[in-house]
Design an enzyme around this catalytic site. Structure first.
Site, PDB file in Angstrom:
ATOM      1  N   GLU A 169      45.745  44.503  29.156  1.00 38.86           N
ATOM      2  CA  GLU A 169      45.945  45.939  29.257  1.00 38.86           C
ATOM      3  C   GLU A 169      46.883  46.252  30.418  1.00 38.86           C
ATOM      4  OE1 GLU A 169      42.009  47.790  27.244  1.00 38.86           O
ATOM      5  OE2 GLU A 169      41.811  47.392  29.379  1.00 38.86           O
TER       6      GLU A 169
ATOM      7  N   CYS B 117      40.238  36.736  34.682  1.00 42.73           N
ATOM      8  CA  CYS B 117      40.410  36.411  36.097  1.00 42.73           C
ATOM      9  C   CYS B 117      39.371  35.377  36.493  1.00 42.73           C
ATOM     10  CB  CYS B 117      40.246  37.666  36.958  1.00 42.73           C
ATOM     11  SG  CYS B 117      40.549  37.345  38.714  1.00 42.73           S
TER      12      CYS B 117
ATOM     13  N   CYS C  18      33.656  43.850  38.662  1.00 48.40           N
ATOM     14  CA  CYS C  18      34.949  44.045  37.993  1.00 48.40           C
ATOM     15  C   CYS C  18      34.880  43.552  36.545  1.00 48.40           C
ATOM     16  CB  CYS C  18      36.018  43.283  38.766  1.00 48.40           C
ATOM     17  SG  CYS C  18      37.597  43.176  37.916  1.00 48.40           S
TER      18      CYS C  18
ATOM     19  N   CYS D 242      40.340  51.550  38.151  1.00 51.36           N
ATOM     20  CA  CYS D 242      40.317  50.283  38.885  1.00 51.36           C
ATOM     21  C   CYS D 242      39.134  49.447  38.437  1.00 51.36           C
ATOM     22  CB  CYS D 242      40.137  50.534  40.378  1.00 51.36           C
ATOM     23  SG  CYS D 242      41.489  51.392  41.122  1.00 51.36           S
TER      24      CYS D 242
HETATM   25  N1  SAH Z   1      42.828  40.886  41.585  1.00 50.89           N
HETATM   26  C1  SAH Z   1      43.449  41.824  42.436  1.00 50.89           C
HETATM   27  C2  SAH Z   1      44.163  42.881  41.660  1.00 50.89           C
HETATM   28  C3  SAH Z   1      43.287  43.800  40.841  1.00 50.89           C
HETATM   29  S1  SAH Z   1      43.338  45.332  41.593  1.00 50.89           S
HETATM   30  C4  SAH Z   1      42.444  42.409  43.405  1.00 50.89           C
HETATM   31  O1  SAH Z   1      41.261  42.238  43.172  1.00 50.89           O
HETATM   32  O2  SAH Z   1      42.859  42.992  44.396  1.00 50.89           O
HETATM   33  C5  SAH Z   1      41.854  46.019  41.143  1.00 50.89           C
HETATM   34  C6  SAH Z   1      41.251  46.768  42.321  1.00 50.89           C
HETATM   35  O3  SAH Z   1      40.101  47.470  41.844  1.00 50.89           O
HETATM   36  C7  SAH Z   1      40.761  45.820  43.403  1.00 50.89           C
HETATM   37  O4  SAH Z   1      40.876  46.412  44.671  1.00 50.89           O
HETATM   38  C8  SAH Z   1      39.292  45.675  43.028  1.00 50.89           C
HETATM   39  O5  SAH Z   1      38.514  45.238  44.092  1.00 50.89           O
HETATM   40  C9  SAH Z   1      38.957  47.041  42.556  1.00 50.89           C
HETATM   41  N2  SAH Z   1      37.841  47.093  41.619  1.00 50.89           N
HETATM   42  C10 SAH Z   1      37.399  46.094  40.814  1.00 50.89           C
HETATM   43  N3  SAH Z   1      36.354  46.521  40.072  1.00 50.89           N
HETATM   44  C11 SAH Z   1      36.136  47.817  40.424  1.00 50.89           C
HETATM   45  C12 SAH Z   1      35.213  48.806  39.987  1.00 50.89           C
HETATM   46  N4  SAH Z   1      34.309  48.555  39.052  1.00 50.89           N
HETATM   47  N5  SAH Z   1      35.293  50.028  40.544  1.00 50.89           N
HETATM   48  C13 SAH Z   1      36.229  50.314  41.487  1.00 50.89           C
HETATM   49  N6  SAH Z   1      37.130  49.416  41.929  1.00 50.89           N
HETATM   50  C14 SAH Z   1      37.086  48.183  41.396  1.00 50.89           C
HETATM   51 FE1  SF4 Z   2      39.842  39.344  39.669  1.00 50.69          FE
HETATM   52 FE2  SF4 Z   2      38.713  41.709  39.328  1.00 50.69          FE
HETATM   53 FE3  SF4 Z   2      38.194  40.298  41.528  1.00 50.69          FE
HETATM   54 FE4  SF4 Z   2      40.611  41.387  41.210  1.00 50.69          FE
HETATM   55  S1  SF4 Z   2      38.678  42.495  41.405  1.00 50.69           S
HETATM   56  S2  SF4 Z   2      40.142  39.313  41.853  1.00 50.69           S
HETATM   57  S3  SF4 Z   2      40.844  41.226  38.973  1.00 50.69           S
HETATM   58  S4  SF4 Z   2      37.654  39.715  39.430  1.00 50.69           S
END
Ligand code: SAH
Ligand code: SF4
Length: 366
Positions: free
Chosen positions: A111, A131, A138, A357
Site C-alpha cells: 500500500e 516487515c 503496527c 501510521c
Molecule cells: N519502519 C519505519 C517506517 C514506518 S513509519 C518505522 O517504524 O519508523 C510508521 C510510523 O508509524 C512509525 O513511527 C511507527 O512507529 C508508527 N506506528 C506504527 N504503528 C502505529 C500505530 N498503530 N499507531 C500509530 N503509529 C504507529
Molecule cells: Fe516495521 Fe511497523 Fe516497526 Fe516500522 S513500525 S519497523 S513498519 S513493524
C-alpha cells in the site's frame, strides 16, 4: 546498435538485483545504453519519458525518443518496465488522504498513501512487503516479512501517486516523499537509496532532498550509512520508549540495537549532516503517555537538535491498546515543549480507510 539478449543484460548488469527501467538511475541507464552500443546521449530523452512524463506502458507515446531507440526499447531484449498494477484506490472521508493498493506479478501487494492538499502533496511509500521488525502495535509488523521491494517498485509507487495527482488535480505535482509506509527502509538500504536518488533527480520528478523523510525503527547500521550518504534527506527515528525495558516491549529490535547506541548514532547523524533529527513517539494510553515518560524522553534528547512527533495510537487488529485522550496528549506535549524541544502532534488522517501510521498491510489472500 547491438541487440543483446536479455539474458546477457541480466548477467552483466544486474547480477543479483533484477531491475527495471523505472529503477535505473541516470548513470545506470547510460551504462545500459553503452552496453547495448546505443549512444548514451539517448539516456536523457528515455529518462525523461520514464521519470518525468511517466509514460509507463505507453512507451510508444513518449516524445523525444528517436524511432530506432524507441524500437529497441520496445523489443524484448531491452530492460523491462516495472510490473506493478494499481488494483484498488480508497479515498478517505477526510478529503486529504487516498490509499492505493498495488499488486506485483508474484502476487505480493503493498500500500502507498497520498496525503495533503494543493501545493503540499505528499506520497507515503513502502519499502518492503511486510516487515521483519515486529513492532507489536503496527499492522505491517503483525503480518511478518515477505520480501524487499526493488528500486523500480519503490519508484513506481511514486509514479502511481503522481499520475493520479495529475489526473485529479491538473497542474499539481508531488512535493514531498515520506518513507513511512510498509517496511523498514534502512533494512532495504540500497534499493531505497537508489529510488530516492531517482525521485530527487532534476531530470525526473525533481523532489527536493530536504522534502524527503526516511523513517526508521532504529536500524543503527543504516543510520550510520545514511549519515555518510551524499544527499541530505530528513531522518525520523521511531522511539516510543525512554528506557530499554519499556522500548523493548514495543519494539523488539531494541534488544539488538539498544537505546543509548541508537541515540549515539542519531547524535552522530545530526553532527555529520548538520541536521535536525525527528523522533516519533506513538502514544499508547497507560503504556507510554505519562508525565514521567515525557520528562524522561526530554532528558534523553537533551542537547540534541531534535524534534518530537507525537502520534496517538491508531487501531490495528493485533494490538488492543488505546490512544490517550486529547487532554493527555496535550499535557505530554507541554512537558516536551517546556524542556525546549519542538514538537508536533500528528494529525489523525486516513483512519477511516486504515491509511494512518502503522495501519498499512497487504490485503489478505483468499
Ligand atoms: N519502519 C519505519 C517506517 C514506518 S513509519 C518505522 O517504524 O519508523 C510508521 C510510523 O508509524 C512509525 O513511527 C511507527 O512507529 C508508527 N506506528 C506504527 N504503528 C502505529 C500505530 N498503530 N499507531 C500509530 N503509529 C504507529
Ligand atoms: Fe516495521 Fe511497523 Fe516497526 Fe516500522 S513500525 S519497523 S513498519 S513493524
Amino acid at each position: 546498435m547491438r541487440w543483446l539478449s536479455s539474458a546477457d543484460y541480466f548477467a552483466r548488469l544486474f547480477m543479483n538485483a533484477p531491475n527495471t527501467l523505472e529503477g535505473l538511475r541516470f548513470a545506470a541507464l547510460e551504462a545500459v545504453l553503452q552496453l547495448a552500443e546505443v549512444n548514451p546521449v539517448h539516456a536523457r530523452p528515455i529518462f525523461s519519458a520514464v521519470q518525468r512524463q511517466l509514460v509507463g506502458e505507453g512507451l510508444s507515446t513518449a516524445t523525444g525518443i528517436l524511432p530506432p531507440v524507441q524500437r529497441w526499447l520496445e523489443s524484448d531484449t531491452a530492460i523491462p518496465l516495472t510490473k506493478m498494477a494499481l488494483v484498488d484506490e480508497t479515498p478517505s472521508a477526510d478529503g486529504f488522504t487516498r490509499k492505493y493498493l498495488l499488486s506485483m506479478p508474484d502476487r505480493a501487494e503493498v500500500e502507498s498513501v497520498q496525503m495533503g492538499f494543493p501545493g503540499r502533496f505528499t506520497a507515503c511509500l513502502s519499502s518492503q512487503v511486510g516487515c521483519a521488525m515486529g513492532c507489536v502495535f503496527c499492522a505491517t509488523g503483525q503480518m511478518g516479512f515477505s520480501r524487499n521491494l526493488t528500486t523500480g517498485e519503490i519508484v513506481a509507487q511514486a509514479h502511481h501517486v503522481e499520475r493520479e495527482l495529475r489526473r485529479t488535480n491538473p497542474g499539481e505535482r508531488l512535493r514531498n516523499i515520506v518513507m513511512m509506509g510498509m517496511g523498514e527502509p534502512l533494512h532495504n538500504f540500497e534499493p531505497t537509496m537508489e529510488a530516492l536518488d531517482i525521485l530527487t533527480d532534476n531530470r525526473g520528478l525533481n523532489i527536493g532532498p530536504a522534502r524527503v523523510a526516511i523513517s526508521t525503527v532504529g536500524y543503527i547500521p543504516g543510520i550510520q550509512k545514511l549519515a555518510r550518504h551524499p544527499k541530505r534527506y530528513s531522518l525520523a527515528v521511531s522511539l516510543h520508549g525512554a528506557s530499554d525495558e519499556e522500548r523493548g516491549k514495543l519494539v523488539p529490535i531494541n534488544k539488538r540495537w539498544p537505546l543509548s547506541e541508537l541515540l549515539e548514532a542519531c547524535r552522530e547523524y545530526s553532527a555529520l549532516k548538520r541536521a535536525r533529527v525527528f523522533f516519533a513517539w506513538t502514544l499508547i494510553r497507560g503504556v507510554n503517555d505519562s508525565d514521567d515518560h515525557a520528562q524522561r524522553l526530554a532528558e534523553r534528547l537533551q542537547g540534541m537538535d531534535a524534534h518530537v512527533n507525537l502520534i496517538p495510537l491508531n487501531a490495528t487488529e493485533g494490538f488492543d491498546g488505546q490512544a490517550p485522550d486529547d487532554a493527555r496528549v496535550r499535557a505530554f506535549q507541554q512537558i516536551i515543549q517546556n524542556s525546549g524541544l519542538p514538537s508536533t502532534v500528528r494529525q489523525r488522517r486516513g483512519i477511516d480507510v486504515a491509511a494512518g501510521c502503522g495501519q498499512l498491510k497487504a490485503r489478505k489472500k483468499s
